[in-house]
Design a protein around this motif. Structure first.
Motif, short mmCIF file in Angstrom:
data_model
loop_
_atom_site.label_atom_id
_atom_site.label_comp_id
_atom_site.label_asym_id
_atom_site.label_seq_id
_atom_site.Cartn_x
_atom_site.Cartn_y
_atom_site.Cartn_z
N MET A 1 -6.74 8.36 4.96
CA MET A 1 -6.02 8.09 4.20
C MET A 1 -5.23 6.60 4.41
SD MET A 1 -2.63 10.34 2.58
CE MET A 1 -1.98 9.61 1.04
N PHE A 2 -5.01 6.58 5.69
CA PHE A 2 -4.40 5.18 6.10
C PHE A 2 -5.37 4.47 6.94
CE2 PHE A 2 -0.65 7.84 4.81
CZ PHE A 2 -0.06 6.96 4.02
N ASN A 3 -6.68 4.65 6.73
CA ASN A 3 -7.56 4.22 7.97
C ASN A 3 -7.41 2.50 7.73
OD1 ASN A 3 -8.52 6.31 8.89
ND2 ASN A 3 -10.45 6.40 7.66
N GLY A 4 -7.20 1.85 8.82
CA GLY A 4 -7.02 0.45 8.92
C GLY A 4 -5.69 -0.15 8.49
N VAL A 5 -5.11 0.57 7.76
CA VAL A 5 -3.51 0.13 7.22
C VAL A 5 -2.97 -0.19 8.64
CG1 VAL A 5 -1.31 0.89 6.23
CG2 VAL A 5 -3.68 1.38 5.40
N TYR A 6 -2.12 -1.19 8.50
CA TYR A 6 -1.16 -1.77 9.39
C TYR A 6 0.21 -1.33 9.14
CZ TYR A 6 -4.86 -4.19 12.33
OH TYR A 6 -5.42 -4.71 12.99
N PHE A 7 0.92 -0.72 9.92
CA PHE A 7 2.58 -0.53 9.92
C PHE A 7 3.11 -1.46 10.87
CE2 PHE A 7 0.56 3.90 8.70
CZ PHE A 7 1.41 3.73 7.34
N LEU A 8 4.26 -1.97 10.48
CA LEU A 8 4.88 -2.86 11.66
C LEU A 8 5.89 -2.08 12.22
CD1 LEU A 8 5.76 -5.95 8.91
CD2 LEU A 8 3.68 -5.50 10.41
N ALA A 9 6.20 -2.50 13.45
CA ALA A 9 7.12 -1.84 14.23
C ALA A 9 7.86 -2.57 15.19
CB ALA A 9 6.45 -0.81 15.29
N GLU A 10 9.10 -2.37 15.16
CA GLU A 10 10.00 -3.15 15.95
C GLU A 10 11.03 -2.04 16.65
OE1 GLU A 10 13.44 -4.01 15.08
OE2 GLU A 10 13.12 -3.79 13.02
N GLY A 11 11.69 -2.30 18.12
CA GLY A 11 12.70 -1.33 18.36
C GLY A 11 12.30 -0.95 19.89
N ASP A 12 12.90 -0.15 20.23
CA ASP A 12 12.73 0.41 21.55
C ASP A 12 11.55 1.01 21.91
OD1 ASP A 12 12.96 3.37 21.32
OD2 ASP A 12 14.99 2.98 20.94
N THR A 13 11.11 1.04 23.25
CA THR A 13 9.81 1.66 23.34
C THR A 13 9.64 2.88 22.99
OG1 THR A 13 10.20 0.21 25.57
CG2 THR A 13 8.58 2.08 25.72
N GLU A 14 10.67 4.09 23.18
CA GLU A 14 10.50 5.28 22.70
C GLU A 14 9.94 5.48 21.35
OE1 GLU A 14 12.88 9.30 22.52
OE2 GLU A 14 13.08 8.13 24.17
N ILE A 43 6.21 -10.29 2.02
CA ILE A 43 5.79 -11.36 1.21
C ILE A 43 4.32 -11.28 0.96
CG2 ILE A 43 5.84 -13.80 0.45
CD1 ILE A 43 8.66 -13.77 1.68
N ALA A 44 3.74 -11.51 2.24
CA ALA A 44 2.08 -11.43 2.08
C ALA A 44 1.56 -10.35 1.32
CB ALA A 44 1.73 -11.55 3.64
N GLY A 45 2.09 -8.91 1.84
CA GLY A 45 1.71 -7.86 1.16
C GLY A 45 1.83 -7.85 -0.71
N VAL A 46 2.98 -8.20 -0.76
CA VAL A 46 3.20 -8.71 -2.44
C VAL A 46 2.28 -9.42 -3.01
CG1 VAL A 46 5.08 -9.34 -3.99
CG2 VAL A 46 5.74 -7.64 -2.23
N ALA A 47 2.35 -10.80 -2.43
CA ALA A 47 1.47 -11.60 -2.87
C ALA A 47 0.05 -11.13 -2.99
CB ALA A 47 1.53 -12.78 -2.22
N ALA A 48 -0.35 -10.43 -2.10
CA ALA A 48 -2.07 -10.20 -1.89
C ALA A 48 -2.16 -8.99 -3.04
CB ALA A 48 -2.38 -9.57 -0.62
N CYS A 49 -1.23 -8.16 -3.02
CA CYS A 49 -1.55 -6.79 -3.91
C CYS A 49 -0.91 -7.01 -5.32
CB CYS A 49 -0.93 -5.72 -3.50
SG CYS A 49 -1.70 -5.28 -1.70
N ASN A 50 0.31 -7.56 -5.50
CA ASN A 50 0.82 -7.45 -6.94
C ASN A 50 0.38 -8.68 -7.73
OD1 ASN A 50 2.43 -5.25 -5.90
ND2 ASN A 50 4.19 -6.14 -5.99
N PHE A 51 0.17 -9.82 -6.77
CA PHE A 51 -0.06 -11.18 -7.73
C PHE A 51 -1.84 -10.57 -8.14
CE2 PHE A 51 2.46 -14.26 -5.30
CZ PHE A 51 3.86 -13.60 -5.95
N LEU A 52 -2.59 -9.96 -7.23
CA LEU A 52 -3.66 -9.54 -7.62
C LEU A 52 -4.02 -8.88 -8.84
CD1 LEU A 52 -7.02 -9.57 -7.22
CD2 LEU A 52 -6.46 -7.46 -5.70
N ILE A 53 -2.98 -7.96 -9.06
CA ILE A 53 -2.93 -7.22 -10.27
C ILE A 53 -2.51 -7.95 -11.49
CG2 ILE A 53 -1.59 -5.26 -11.31
CD1 ILE A 53 -3.66 -4.36 -9.28
N ALA A 54 -1.60 -9.03 -11.33
CA ALA A 54 -1.49 -9.91 -12.42
C ALA A 54 -2.43 -10.69 -12.85
CB ALA A 54 0.10 -10.91 -11.98
N VAL A 55 -3.19 -11.28 -11.70
CA VAL A 55 -4.52 -11.99 -11.97
C VAL A 55 -5.50 -11.22 -12.89
CG1 VAL A 55 -6.30 -13.25 -11.25
CG2 VAL A 55 -3.99 -13.57 -10.36
#
Length: 119
Positions: A1-14, A43-55
Motif C-alpha cells: 500500500m505504501f511501497n516506496g512512499v517516503y515519510f518525513l521524520a524529525e525528533g528524538d531517537t526513540e 510544497i514539492a508534493g503539492v506541486a508534483a501531485c496537485n499541479f499534475l491534476i490541474a495540467v
C-alpha cells in the motif's frame, strides 16, 4: 500500500525508531529532515501531485474539443487516451531525470507551433 512512499521524520531517537518500524511494516521509508525543511517537501508534493491534476484537467478539456468521426473510441475523448504517453513520460523522468525528459515543440524549439498553441 505504501511501497516506496517516503515519510518525513524529525525528533528524538526513540520516536524516529518507532516511525521507521511503522513505516517499514507498511513498506514505506523514513527520511530524516530538518524540521525547518519539511515545508519544502510539502510544497514539492503539492506541486508534483496537485499541479499534475490541474495540467491533466487542462489536457482533458482540450481533448473534449476534438470531434473525431472514428468510432473505434467510444464517446468523447478523455484523459485515458493520453495515459500511455503520460506513463512513458513518468518512466523517462524516473530513468533520465526531469530536465532530460522534456519532449515536443518546446524541446525542439518550434516557436511557430508554440505560438499557435498560445493563440
Amino acid at each position: 500500500m505504501f511501497n516506496g512512499v517516503y515519510f518525513l521524520a524529525e525528533g528524538d531517537t526513540e520516536a524516529v525508531e518507532l516511525a521507521q518500524q511503522v513505516a517499514g511494516d507498511l513498506g514505506a521509508r523514513v527520511l530524516m529532515v530538518d524540521k525547518n525543511d519539511k515545508v519544502y517537501f510539502h510544497i514539492a508534493g503539492v506541486a508534483a501531485c496537485n499541479f499534475l491534476i490541474a495540467v491533466l484537467e487542462l489536457a482533458e478539456c482540450q481533448l473534449k474539443k476534438v470531434k473525431s468521426p472514428d468510432k473505434s473510441y467510444p464517446g468523447p475523448l478523455d484523459i485515458k487516451i493520453l495515459l500511455p504517453l503520460i506513463r512513458r513520460t513518468l518512466e523517462n523522468v524516473e530513468s533520465m531525470g526531469v530536465a532530460a525528459s522534456l519532449t515536443g515543440p518546446v524541446k525542439r524549439k518550434e516557436t511557430g507551433i508554440i505560438q499557435r498553441h498560445l493563440q
